[in-house]
Design an enzyme around this catalytic site. Structure first.
Site, mmCIF file in Angstrom:
data_model
loop_
_atom_site.group_PDB
_atom_site.id
_atom_site.type_symbol
_atom_site.label_atom_id
_atom_site.label_comp_id
_atom_site.label_asym_id
_atom_site.label_seq_id
_atom_site.Cartn_x
_atom_site.Cartn_y
_atom_site.Cartn_z
ATOM 1 N N ASN A 10 0.869 -1.179 0.000
ATOM 2 C CA ASN A 10 0.000 0.000 0.000
ATOM 3 C C ASN A 10 0.905 1.227 0.000
ATOM 4 O O ASN A 10 1.513 1.544 1.013
ATOM 5 C CB ASN A 10 -0.895 -0.031 1.253
ATOM 6 N N TRP A 11 0.967 1.872 -1.138
ATOM 7 C CA TRP A 11 1.873 3.031 -1.271
ATOM 8 C C TRP A 11 1.318 4.270 -0.560
ATOM 9 O O TRP A 11 2.017 5.275 -0.445
ATOM 10 C CB TRP A 11 2.110 3.367 -2.747
ATOM 11 N N LYS A 12 0.049 4.233 -0.145
ATOM 12 C CA LYS A 12 -0.602 5.397 0.474
ATOM 13 C C LYS A 12 -0.404 6.625 -0.431
ATOM 14 O O LYS A 12 -0.420 6.472 -1.648
ATOM 15 C CB LYS A 12 -0.083 5.595 1.905
ATOM 16 N N HIS A 98 -9.526 1.053 4.846
ATOM 17 C CA HIS A 98 -8.246 1.205 5.547
ATOM 18 C C HIS A 98 -8.449 2.133 6.749
ATOM 19 O O HIS A 98 -9.232 3.088 6.684
ATOM 20 C CB HIS A 98 -7.188 1.777 4.591
ATOM 21 N N GLU A 100 -6.867 4.523 7.897
ATOM 22 C CA GLU A 100 -6.681 5.965 7.641
ATOM 23 C C GLU A 100 -7.936 6.557 7.003
ATOM 24 O O GLU A 100 -8.284 7.712 7.253
ATOM 25 C CB GLU A 100 -5.434 6.176 6.762
ATOM 26 N N GLU A 169 -5.202 -5.054 10.416
ATOM 27 C CA GLU A 169 -4.168 -4.053 10.669
ATOM 28 C C GLU A 169 -4.472 -3.346 11.988
ATOM 29 O O GLU A 169 -5.279 -2.398 12.000
ATOM 30 C CB GLU A 169 -4.136 -3.021 9.538
ATOM 31 N N GLY A 175 2.670 2.219 10.908
ATOM 32 C CA GLY A 175 3.599 3.340 10.783
ATOM 33 C C GLY A 175 4.311 3.692 12.080
ATOM 34 O O GLY A 175 4.953 4.731 12.173
ATOM 35 N N SER A 215 3.685 -2.198 10.338
ATOM 36 C CA SER A 215 5.145 -2.255 10.538
ATOM 37 C C SER A 215 5.760 -3.596 10.128
ATOM 38 O O SER A 215 6.686 -4.074 10.792
ATOM 39 C CB SER A 215 5.498 -1.904 11.985
ATOM 40 N N GLY A 236 2.974 -1.096 4.302
ATOM 41 C CA GLY A 236 2.997 0.330 3.984
ATOM 42 C C GLY A 236 4.411 0.786 3.690
ATOM 43 O O GLY A 236 4.935 0.591 2.585
ATOM 44 N N GLY A 237 5.068 1.364 4.690
ATOM 45 C CA GLY A 237 6.388 1.972 4.510
ATOM 46 C C GLY A 237 7.394 1.104 3.761
ATOM 47 O O GLY A 237 8.074 1.577 2.839
HETATM 48 P P1 13P Z 1 3.185 0.342 7.715
HETATM 49 O O1 13P Z 1 3.702 -0.939 7.102
HETATM 50 O O2 13P Z 1 3.898 1.552 7.238
HETATM 51 O O3 13P Z 1 3.073 0.233 9.205
HETATM 52 O O4 13P Z 1 1.671 0.522 7.166
HETATM 53 C C1 13P Z 1 0.786 -0.541 7.259
HETATM 54 C C2 13P Z 1 -0.432 -0.194 6.484
HETATM 55 O O5 13P Z 1 -1.206 0.663 6.875
HETATM 56 C C3 13P Z 1 -0.662 -0.886 5.217
HETATM 57 O O6 13P Z 1 -1.936 -0.661 4.721
#
Ligand code: 13P
Length: 252
Positions: A10-12, A98, A100, A169, A175, A215, A236-237
């Site tokens: 997920n590149w956000k 998600h 967020e 999640e 994050g 994470s 994510g990251g």
């Molecule tokens: P991180 O891997 O950056 O913690 O993000 C997880 C995430 O929200 C994937 O959708």
């Protein structure tokens, strides 16, 4: 769809158009030249990348998905993107709900149910994201919260459920660098299967892929993936660096 090993990135809201093309090309090259242990790779870039990345990934096994989908067919919804627009450029996956989006854009279990329904109607596989906040875990409400979030699936037939993916999640692990332990994550994944078994049946619950997110890094992926109810990760990251993302995908 039966259970698969899935590494989903997920590149956000990251990567310009050019940066995205570069990252996707690196991922494709690495996935093509390295031993991947049977992992399915999915990437969820921002909308502006979708059309070019679907084309860029043609001829590979890498799937490209949207980060969000609108719950109506079309209409006066400025700034939104519909299911038929996504399928018209070859998108076959979407994230739904998600944390967020729940936090900043008021998405609810009800709006997620509508998004899942329209995605399935158009042949798009929804990756339904669920998970509790830190306060909810600390007050021991985490199982109940996840059960409520799973209610968004209650209107589906067994056949429709089989075309969904779930991503657990925990919000406190996103994050933050704090990962749920493999045991904590597996405990929730097993709980999700038991709730789904009650809502549908045992075969449906056993057949669905459940990803862990929060994470995930190359150094913790192996222990997470070794757990019986964890089928992969939503990353994510670490999905923004091709080497890390591919190393996670090779950890099955
Ligand atoms: P991180 O891997 O950056 O913690 O993000 C997880 C995430 O929200 C994937 O959708």
């Amino acid at each position: 769809m039966s259970r698969k090993k899935i590494a989903a990135g997920n590149w956000k809201m990251h990567k310009t158009f050019q940066e995205g093309q570069g990252l996707a090309q690196e991922i494709r090259t690495m996935a093509n030249t390295e031993v991947m242990n049977g992992a399915t790779i999915l990437i969820f870039p921002p909308y502006i990348h979708l059309q070019s990345l679907v084309r860029q990934m043609e001829g590979s096994d890498i799937g490209v998905g949207a980060q969000n989908i609108h719950d109506k067919e079309q209409g006066a919804y400025t700034g939104e993107v519909s299911a038929s627009m996504l399928t018209s450029i070859g998108v076959r996956y979407t994230l739904v709900g998600h944390s967020e989006r729940r936090q900043y854009y008021n998405e609810t279990n009800e709006s997620c149910a509508a998004k899942i329904s329209i995605a399935l109607k158009h042949g798009i596989i929804p990756v339904y994201c669920i998970g509790e906040t830190l306060a909810e875990r600390e007050s021991q409400a985490h199982f109940k919260i996840v059960e409520q979030q799973l209610s968004a699936l209650s209107g589906l037939s067994r056949e429709q459920l089989a075309n969904c993916i779930i991503a657990y999640e925990p919000v406190w692990a996103i994050g933050t660098g704090v990962t749920a332990s493999a045991e904590q994550a597996n405990e929730m994944h097993a709980h999700i299967r038991s709730v789904l078994s009650g809502m549908f049946d045992e075969a449906s619950a056993e057949g669905i892929s459940i990803l862990y997110g929060g994470s995930v890094k190359p150094d913790n992926a192996k222990s997470l993936f070794s757990m019986p109810d964890i089928d992969g990760a939503l990353i994510g990251g670490a999905s923004l660096a091709s080497r890390d993302f591919i190393d996670i995908a090779k950890s099955f």
